[in-house]
Scaffold this motif. Structure first.
Motif, PDB file in Angstrom:
ATOM      1  N   HIS A   1       1.032  -1.216   0.071  1.00 24.72           N
ATOM      2  CA  HIS A   1      -0.019  -0.048   0.019  1.00 24.72           C
ATOM      3  C   HIS A   1       0.777   1.276  -0.113  1.00 24.72           C
ATOM      4  O   HIS A   1       0.600   2.066  -0.715  1.00 24.72           O
ATOM      5  N   ILE A   2       1.864   1.291   0.908  1.00 16.84           N
ATOM      6  CA  ILE A   2       2.829   2.362   0.940  1.00 16.84           C
ATOM      7  C   ILE A   2       3.459   2.614  -0.296  1.00 16.84           C
ATOM      8  O   ILE A   2       3.535   3.823  -0.883  1.00 16.84           O
ATOM      9  N   LYS A   3       4.166   1.630  -1.149  1.00 13.76           N
ATOM     10  CA  LYS A   3       4.594   1.664  -2.483  1.00 13.76           C
ATOM     11  C   LYS A   3       3.643   2.184  -3.290  1.00 13.76           C
ATOM     12  O   LYS A   3       4.083   3.016  -4.227  1.00 13.76           O
ATOM     13  N   ALA A   4       2.488   1.722  -3.351  1.00 17.87           N
ATOM     14  CA  ALA A   4       1.519   2.314  -4.415  1.00 17.87           C
ATOM     15  C   ALA A   4       1.238   3.543  -4.361  1.00 17.87           C
ATOM     16  O   ALA A   4       0.866   4.193  -5.153  1.00 17.87           O
ATOM     17  N   ASN A   5       1.174   3.978  -3.070  1.00 21.79           N
ATOM     18  CA  ASN A   5       0.555   5.455  -2.878  1.00 21.79           C
ATOM     19  C   ASN A   5       1.361   6.557  -2.654  1.00 21.79           C
ATOM     20  O   ASN A   5       1.089   7.576  -2.176  1.00 21.79           O
ATOM     21  N   ARG A   6       2.902   6.120  -2.535  1.00 22.89           N
ATOM     22  CA  ARG A   6       3.528   7.363  -2.022  1.00 22.89           C
ATOM     23  C   ARG A   6       3.918   8.215  -3.207  1.00 22.89           C
ATOM     24  O   ARG A   6       4.008   7.580  -4.436  1.00 22.89           O
ATOM     25  N   SER A   7       4.451   9.418  -2.723  1.00 24.18           N
ATOM     26  CA  SER A   7       4.482  10.214  -4.003  1.00 24.18           C
ATOM     27  C   SER A   7       6.034  10.088  -4.532  1.00 24.18           C
ATOM     28  O   SER A   7       6.800   9.433  -4.074  1.00 24.18           O
ATOM     29  N   ASP A   8       6.217  10.673  -6.097  1.00 26.12           N
ATOM     30  CA  ASP A   8       7.387  10.416  -6.811  1.00 26.12           C
ATOM     31  C   ASP A   8       8.460  11.351  -6.129  1.00 26.12           C
ATOM     32  O   ASP A   8       8.329  12.446  -6.107  1.00 26.12           O
TER      33      ASP A   8
ATOM     34  N   ARG B   1      -2.767  12.233   2.615  1.00 30.75           N
ATOM     35  CA  ARG B   1      -2.931  13.486   2.491  1.00 30.75           C
ATOM     36  C   ARG B   1      -1.645  14.286   2.061  1.00 30.75           C
ATOM     37  O   ARG B   1      -1.703  14.936   1.026  1.00 30.75           O
ATOM     38  N   LYS B   2      -0.651  13.938   2.909  1.00 34.67           N
ATOM     39  CA  LYS B   2       0.510  14.646   2.741  1.00 34.67           C
ATOM     40  C   LYS B   2       1.251  14.172   1.391  1.00 34.67           C
ATOM     41  O   LYS B   2       1.851  14.770   0.785  1.00 34.67           O
ATOM     42  N   GLN B   3       1.247  12.761   1.260  1.00 41.60           N
ATOM     43  CA  GLN B   3       1.541  12.306  -0.205  1.00 41.60           C
ATOM     44  C   GLN B   3       0.937  12.977  -1.282  1.00 41.60           C
ATOM     45  O   GLN B   3       1.637  13.435  -2.462  1.00 41.60           O
ATOM     46  N   ARG B   4      -0.365  13.304  -1.470  1.00 42.83           N
ATOM     47  CA  ARG B   4      -1.105  13.923  -2.445  1.00 42.83           C
ATOM     48  C   ARG B   4      -0.702  15.342  -2.565  1.00 42.83           C
ATOM     49  O   ARG B   4      -0.475  15.775  -3.560  1.00 42.83           O
ATOM     50  N   GLU B   5      -0.571  15.923  -1.318  1.00 39.01           N
ATOM     51  CA  GLU B   5      -0.260  17.366  -1.393  1.00 39.01           C
ATOM     52  C   GLU B   5       1.299  17.817  -1.910  1.00 39.01           C
ATOM     53  O   GLU B   5       1.356  18.512  -2.749  1.00 39.01           O
ATOM     54  N   HIS B   6       2.149  16.592  -1.420  1.00 37.50           N
ATOM     55  CA  HIS B   6       3.724  16.758  -2.004  1.00 37.50           C
ATOM     56  C   HIS B   6       3.499  16.660  -3.685  1.00 37.50           C
ATOM     57  O   HIS B   6       4.240  17.211  -4.296  1.00 37.50           O
ATOM     58  N   GLU B   7       2.783  15.619  -4.309  1.00 35.24           N
ATOM     59  CA  GLU B   7       2.649  15.412  -5.604  1.00 35.24           C
ATOM     60  C   GLU B   7       2.081  16.561  -6.156  1.00 35.24           C
ATOM     61  O   GLU B   7       2.618  16.986  -7.293  1.00 35.24           O
ATOM     62  N   ARG B   8       1.125  17.254  -5.645  1.00 31.90           N
ATOM     63  CA  ARG B   8       0.507  18.303  -6.153  1.00 31.90           C
ATOM     64  C   ARG B   8       1.327  19.503  -6.357  1.00 31.90           C
ATOM     65  O   ARG B   8       1.628  20.275  -7.257  1.00 31.90           O
ATOM     66  N   LYS B   9       2.179  19.879  -5.109  1.00 32.70           N
ATOM     67  CA  LYS B   9       3.100  21.020  -5.042  1.00 32.70           C
ATOM     68  C   LYS B   9       4.181  20.633  -6.074  1.00 32.70           C
ATOM     69  O   LYS B   9       4.498  21.736  -6.846  1.00 32.70           O
ATOM     70  N   GLY B  10       4.869  19.478  -6.170  1.00 32.69           N
ATOM     71  CA  GLY B  10       5.786  19.111  -7.051  1.00 32.69           C
ATOM     72  C   GLY B  10       5.378  19.381  -8.458  1.00 32.69           C
ATOM     73  O   GLY B  10       6.205  19.957  -9.260  1.00 32.69           O
ATOM     74  N   THR B  11       4.265  18.850  -8.893  1.00 33.71           N
ATOM     75  CA  THR B  11       3.705  18.808 -10.171  1.00 33.71           C
ATOM     76  C   THR B  11       3.241  20.332 -10.557  1.00 33.71           C
ATOM     77  O   THR B  11       3.857  20.855 -11.851  1.00 33.71           O
ATOM     78  N   PHE B  12       2.776  21.129  -9.408  1.00 32.23           N
ATOM     79  CA  PHE B  12       2.824  22.564  -9.728  1.00 32.23           C
ATOM     80  C   PHE B  12       3.944  23.324 -10.040  1.00 32.23           C
ATOM     81  O   PHE B  12       4.226  24.159 -10.958  1.00 32.23           O
ATOM     82  N   SER B  13       4.979  23.141  -9.121  1.00 33.97           N
ATOM     83  CA  SER B  13       6.073  23.711  -9.380  1.00 33.97           C
ATOM     84  C   SER B  13       7.017  23.625 -10.738  1.00 33.97           C
ATOM     85  O   SER B  13       7.515  24.196 -11.333  1.00 33.97           O
ATOM     86  N   LEU B  14       6.751  22.281 -11.243  1.00 33.97           N
ATOM     87  CA  LEU B  14       7.425  21.791 -12.299  1.00 33.97           C
ATOM     88  C   LEU B  14       6.804  22.203 -13.693  1.00 33.97           C
ATOM     89  O   LEU B  14       7.276  22.839 -14.507  1.00 33.97           O
ATOM     90  N   GLY B  15       5.570  22.328 -13.398  1.00 35.50           N
ATOM     91  CA  GLY B  15       4.862  23.111 -14.747  1.00 35.50           C
ATOM     92  C   GLY B  15       4.930  24.452 -14.658  1.00 35.50           C
ATOM     93  O   GLY B  15       5.143  24.945 -15.758  1.00 35.50           O
ATOM     94  N   SER B  16       5.447  25.371 -13.456  1.00 37.96           N
ATOM     95  CA  SER B  16       5.597  26.790 -13.639  1.00 37.96           C
ATOM     96  C   SER B  16       7.063  26.765 -14.218  1.00 37.96           C
ATOM     97  O   SER B  16       7.241  27.943 -14.865  1.00 37.96           O
ATOM     98  N   LYS B  17       7.880  25.758 -13.869  1.00 34.61           N
ATOM     99  CA  LYS B  17       9.376  26.137 -14.493  1.00 34.61           C
ATOM    100  C   LYS B  17       9.513  25.880 -15.906  1.00 34.61           C
ATOM    101  O   LYS B  17      10.482  26.223 -16.783  1.00 34.61           O
ATOM    102  N   ARG B  18       8.469  25.152 -16.463  1.00 39.96           N
ATOM    103  CA  ARG B  18       8.525  24.678 -17.817  1.00 39.96           C
ATOM    104  C   ARG B  18       8.033  25.728 -18.944  1.00 39.96           C
ATOM    105  O   ARG B  18       8.372  25.852 -20.199  1.00 39.96           O
ATOM    106  N   LYS B  19       7.327  26.689 -18.373  1.00 42.17           N
ATOM    107  CA  LYS B  19       6.728  27.580 -19.272  1.00 42.17           C
ATOM    108  C   LYS B  19       7.682  28.537 -19.737  1.00 42.17           C
ATOM    109  O   LYS B  19       8.937  28.927 -19.423  1.00 42.17           O
TER     110      LYS B  19
END
Length: 184
Positions: free
Chosen positions: A130-137, A166-184
């Motif tokens: 479960h941990i392996k499947a649900n942890r953030s990248d 929730r913390k894993q999803r938040e980490h993933e959301r923040k990481g994806t958001f910051s990567l998206g802003s750098k690519r522009k």
């Protein structure tokens, strides 16, 4: 991650009983998640308690060994006073005992409750799936977005598991958001 990995959440069974009565009633009892976390806490307690006697044994063994060695106070060893070196070596033996202690405590737990330990190991393997499947990248980590509890070691209940999710999803959301802003 896909939603399929979240389709089988950790949900407690209804009517949670004492773990001792359930385990004695049927040898092939499947642990529910509440029992699993309770037994996991108990095993960690055994590990922590096992560290103290091992540390004392290491410290007293090191002190006894180094107290019997012949010492010439006039002779320096690598620029250090021999008494200081022997005292430090005795403390190192105590620290080594403290480091080995949790392994001794875990072994004692396994000897004292063999059947429970086997069920706990089986459930822990499922838990880590479960941990392996649900942890953030981990590649989404940065100084402003550190990776939260990668192995789920701080999870001690269903509530803390949900908080971890929730913390894993938040980490993933923040990481994806910051990567998206750098690519522009």
């Amino acid at each position: 991650t896909s939603r399929a990995s979240l389709s089988r959440p950790l949900v407690p069974a209804r009517g949670v009983h004492s773990t001792r009565t359930l385990l004695k009633e049927s040898p092939e009892h499947e642990l529910d998640w509440e029992e699993f976390f309770q037994l996991r806490k108990q095993r960690r307690l055994w590990e922590r308690v096992g560290a103290l006697p091992c540390a004392m044994l290491g410290l007293s063994g090191g002190a006894a060994l180094f107290a019997t060695l012949p010492v010439d106070p006039q002779q320096m060893f690598m620029g250090l006073d021999p008494m200081l070196l022997f005292g430090g070596s005795s403390l190192f033996c105590g620290a080594l005992g403290f480091a080995i202690g949790p392994s001794v405590g875990r072994k004692c737990y396994r000897i004292m409750s063999t059947q429970t330990a086997k069920m706990l190991d089986h459930k822990e393997a499922e838990f880590f799936k479960h941990i392996k499947a649900n942890r953030s990248d981990p590649s989404l980590s940065s100084a402003s977005n550190p990776l939260p509890d990668f192995y789920g070691e701080k999870i001690s209940s269903l509530h803390s598991y949900r908080k971890w999710l929730r913390k894993q999803r938040e980490h993933e959301r923040k990481g994806t958001f910051s990567l998206g802003s750098k690519r522009k």
